[in-house]
Design a protein around this motif. Sequence first.
Motif, PDB file in Angstrom:
ATOM      1  N   GLU A  12      17.442 -73.161 -19.152  1.00  0.00           N
ATOM      2  CA  GLU A  12      18.046 -74.061 -18.170  1.00  0.00           C
ATOM      3  C   GLU A  12      19.548 -73.812 -18.063  1.00  0.00           C
ATOM      4  OE1 GLU A  12      16.628 -76.254 -16.062  1.00  0.00           O
ATOM      5  OE2 GLU A  12      14.705 -75.482 -16.739  1.00  0.00           O
ATOM      6  N   THR A  13      20.203 -73.561 -19.194  1.00  0.00           N
ATOM      7  CA  THR A  13      21.634 -73.290 -19.191  1.00  0.00           C
ATOM      8  C   THR A  13      21.929 -71.997 -18.450  1.00  0.00           C
ATOM      9  OG1 THR A  13      21.836 -74.414 -21.316  1.00  0.00           O
ATOM     10  CG2 THR A  13      23.661 -73.015 -20.664  1.00  0.00           C
ATOM     11  N   LYS A  14      21.120 -70.956 -18.653  1.00  0.00           N
ATOM     12  CA  LYS A  14      21.311 -69.685 -17.948  1.00  0.00           C
ATOM     13  C   LYS A  14      21.116 -69.858 -16.448  1.00  0.00           C
ATOM     14  CE  LYS A  14      20.119 -66.490 -21.643  1.00  0.00           C
ATOM     15  NZ  LYS A  14      19.196 -65.437 -22.098  1.00  0.00           N
ATOM     16  N   LYS A  15      20.102 -70.609 -16.063  1.00  0.00           N
ATOM     17  CA  LYS A  15      19.852 -70.840 -14.638  1.00  0.00           C
ATOM     18  C   LYS A  15      21.001 -71.618 -14.009  1.00  0.00           C
ATOM     19  CE  LYS A  15      14.807 -70.776 -14.697  1.00  0.00           C
ATOM     20  NZ  LYS A  15      13.590 -71.553 -14.467  1.00  0.00           N
ATOM     21  N   LEU A  16      21.494 -72.613 -14.722  1.00  0.00           N
ATOM     22  CA  LEU A  16      22.595 -73.419 -14.211  1.00  0.00           C
ATOM     23  C   LEU A  16      23.859 -72.575 -14.079  1.00  0.00           C
ATOM     24  CD1 LEU A  16      23.566 -76.217 -13.351  1.00  0.00           C
ATOM     25  CD2 LEU A  16      24.132 -76.655 -15.745  1.00  0.00           C
ATOM     26  N   LEU A  19      23.477 -70.353 -11.068  1.00  0.00           N
ATOM     27  CA  LEU A  19      23.624 -71.142  -9.845  1.00  0.00           C
ATOM     28  C   LEU A  19      25.086 -71.476  -9.568  1.00  0.00           C
ATOM     29  CD1 LEU A  19      22.038 -72.576  -7.592  1.00  0.00           C
ATOM     30  CD2 LEU A  19      21.998 -74.593  -9.054  1.00  0.00           C
ATOM     31  N   ILE A  20      25.830 -71.793 -10.615  1.00  0.00           N
ATOM     32  CA  ILE A  20      27.257 -72.098 -10.452  1.00  0.00           C
ATOM     33  C   ILE A  20      28.004 -70.870  -9.952  1.00  0.00           C
ATOM     34  CG2 ILE A  20      29.368 -72.619 -11.738  1.00  0.00           C
ATOM     35  CD1 ILE A  20      27.672 -74.583 -13.408  1.00  0.00           C
ATOM     36  N   PHE A  21      27.682 -69.688 -10.484  1.00  0.00           N
ATOM     37  CA  PHE A  21      28.340 -68.467 -10.018  1.00  0.00           C
ATOM     38  C   PHE A  21      28.002 -68.177  -8.559  1.00  0.00           C
ATOM     39  CE2 PHE A  21      29.180 -67.042 -14.445  1.00  0.00           C
ATOM     40  CZ  PHE A  21      30.530 -66.791 -14.275  1.00  0.00           C
ATOM     41  N   TYR A  22      26.737 -68.364  -8.165  1.00  0.00           N
ATOM     42  CA  TYR A  22      26.366 -68.180  -6.759  1.00  0.00           C
ATOM     43  C   TYR A  22      27.137 -69.148  -5.861  1.00  0.00           C
ATOM     44  CZ  TYR A  22      22.474 -64.950  -7.435  1.00  0.00           C
ATOM     45  OH  TYR A  22      21.712 -63.852  -7.714  1.00  0.00           O
ATOM     46  N   PHE A  23      27.230 -70.396  -6.285  1.00  0.00           N
ATOM     47  CA  PHE A  23      27.953 -71.390  -5.502  1.00  0.00           C
ATOM     48  C   PHE A  23      29.425 -71.013  -5.393  1.00  0.00           C
ATOM     49  CE2 PHE A  23      30.616 -75.205  -5.418  1.00  0.00           C
ATOM     50  CZ  PHE A  23      30.229 -75.723  -4.191  1.00  0.00           C
ATOM     51  N   VAL A  53      33.577 -60.410  -4.639  1.00  0.00           N
ATOM     52  CA  VAL A  53      32.721 -59.338  -5.143  1.00  0.00           C
ATOM     53  C   VAL A  53      32.931 -59.149  -6.646  1.00  0.00           C
ATOM     54  CG1 VAL A  53      32.193 -56.878  -4.961  1.00  0.00           C
ATOM     55  CG2 VAL A  53      32.633 -58.207  -2.896  1.00  0.00           C
ATOM     56  N   LEU A  54      34.164 -59.235  -7.094  1.00  0.00           N
ATOM     57  CA  LEU A  54      34.416 -59.101  -8.531  1.00  0.00           C
ATOM     58  C   LEU A  54      33.831 -60.266  -9.318  1.00  0.00           C
ATOM     59  CD1 LEU A  54      38.060 -57.697  -8.570  1.00  0.00           C
ATOM     60  CD2 LEU A  54      35.935 -56.472  -9.044  1.00  0.00           C
ATOM     61  N   LEU A  55      33.850 -61.457  -8.743  1.00  0.00           N
ATOM     62  CA  LEU A  55      33.206 -62.592  -9.410  1.00  0.00           C
ATOM     63  C   LEU A  55      31.701 -62.371  -9.549  1.00  0.00           C
ATOM     64  CD1 LEU A  55      34.911 -65.723  -7.817  1.00  0.00           C
ATOM     65  CD2 LEU A  55      34.998 -65.023 -10.203  1.00  0.00           C
ATOM     66  N   SER A  56      31.123 -61.721  -8.564  1.00  0.00           N
ATOM     67  CA  SER A  56      29.671 -61.504  -8.604  1.00  0.00           C
ATOM     68  C   SER A  56      29.268 -60.491  -9.669  1.00  0.00           C
ATOM     69  CB  SER A  56      29.170 -61.052  -7.233  1.00  0.00           C
ATOM     70  OG  SER A  56      29.593 -59.729  -6.967  1.00  0.00           O
ATOM     71  N   LEU A  57      30.209 -59.754 -10.201  1.00  0.00           N
ATOM     72  CA  LEU A  57      29.873 -58.803 -11.264  1.00  0.00           C
ATOM     73  C   LEU A  57      29.454 -59.513 -12.547  1.00  0.00           C
ATOM     74  CD1 LEU A  57      32.630 -56.098 -10.791  1.00  0.00           C
ATOM     75  CD2 LEU A  57      30.195 -55.879 -10.327  1.00  0.00           C
ATOM     76  N   TRP A  58      29.801 -60.782 -12.697  1.00  0.00           N
ATOM     77  CA  TRP A  58      29.387 -61.560 -13.865  1.00  0.00           C
ATOM     78  C   TRP A  58      27.936 -62.017 -13.754  1.00  0.00           C
ATOM     79  CZ3 TRP A  58      34.229 -65.118 -14.588  1.00  0.00           C
ATOM     80  CH2 TRP A  58      35.231 -64.386 -15.203  1.00  0.00           C
ATOM     81  N   LEU A  59      27.349 -61.888 -12.586  1.00  0.00           N
ATOM     82  CA  LEU A  59      25.939 -62.236 -12.439  1.00  0.00           C
ATOM     83  C   LEU A  59      25.086 -61.170 -13.128  1.00  0.00           C
ATOM     84  CD1 LEU A  59      26.050 -63.389  -8.747  1.00  0.00           C
ATOM     85  CD2 LEU A  59      25.567 -64.825 -10.717  1.00  0.00           C
ATOM     86  N   PRO A  60      23.918 -61.556 -13.612  1.00  0.00           N
ATOM     87  CA  PRO A  60      23.131 -60.609 -14.415  1.00  0.00           C
ATOM     88  C   PRO A  60      22.537 -59.430 -13.644  1.00  0.00           C
ATOM     89  CG  PRO A  60      21.949 -62.675 -14.140  1.00  0.00           C
ATOM     90  CD  PRO A  60      23.306 -62.869 -13.559  1.00  0.00           C
ATOM     91  N   SER A  61      22.406 -59.557 -12.347  1.00  0.00           N
ATOM     92  CA  SER A  61      21.740 -58.517 -11.573  1.00  0.00           C
ATOM     93  C   SER A  61      22.740 -57.768 -10.693  1.00  0.00           C
ATOM     94  CB  SER A  61      20.664 -59.156 -10.696  1.00  0.00           C
ATOM     95  OG  SER A  61      20.134 -58.213  -9.810  1.00  0.00           O
TER      96      SER A  61
END
Length: 90
Positions: A12-16, A19-23, A53-61
């Motif tokens: 749940e923490t990973k999903k949250l 989601l916060i990074f996407y937002f 775009v650089l912020l999105s690099l922290w996303l797992p995919s």
Amino acid sequence: MSNWLERMNQLETKKLRKLIFYFFCAFSAIVIFLADLAVPLGVAIGVAYLITVLLSLWLPSLKSTIWIAAACSFLIILKLISVMEFVLSV
């Protein structure tokens, strides 16, 4: 049983977090787009999309980063189209 609950809590923490990074990426892209619409065409505020775009690099995919970069490119093209329509109508 508590081990299962801990595992669910971690998921749940990973999903949250995801989601916060996407937002935050979407919010920053919208703010940059609105700022881009407010300034004249010669100002290179579109470079600020690099932050998103650089912020999105922290996303797992890596696919997430590619999709966000494509969305930012679309917003830049949308701004150019809106400015060109305004220039052609004047």
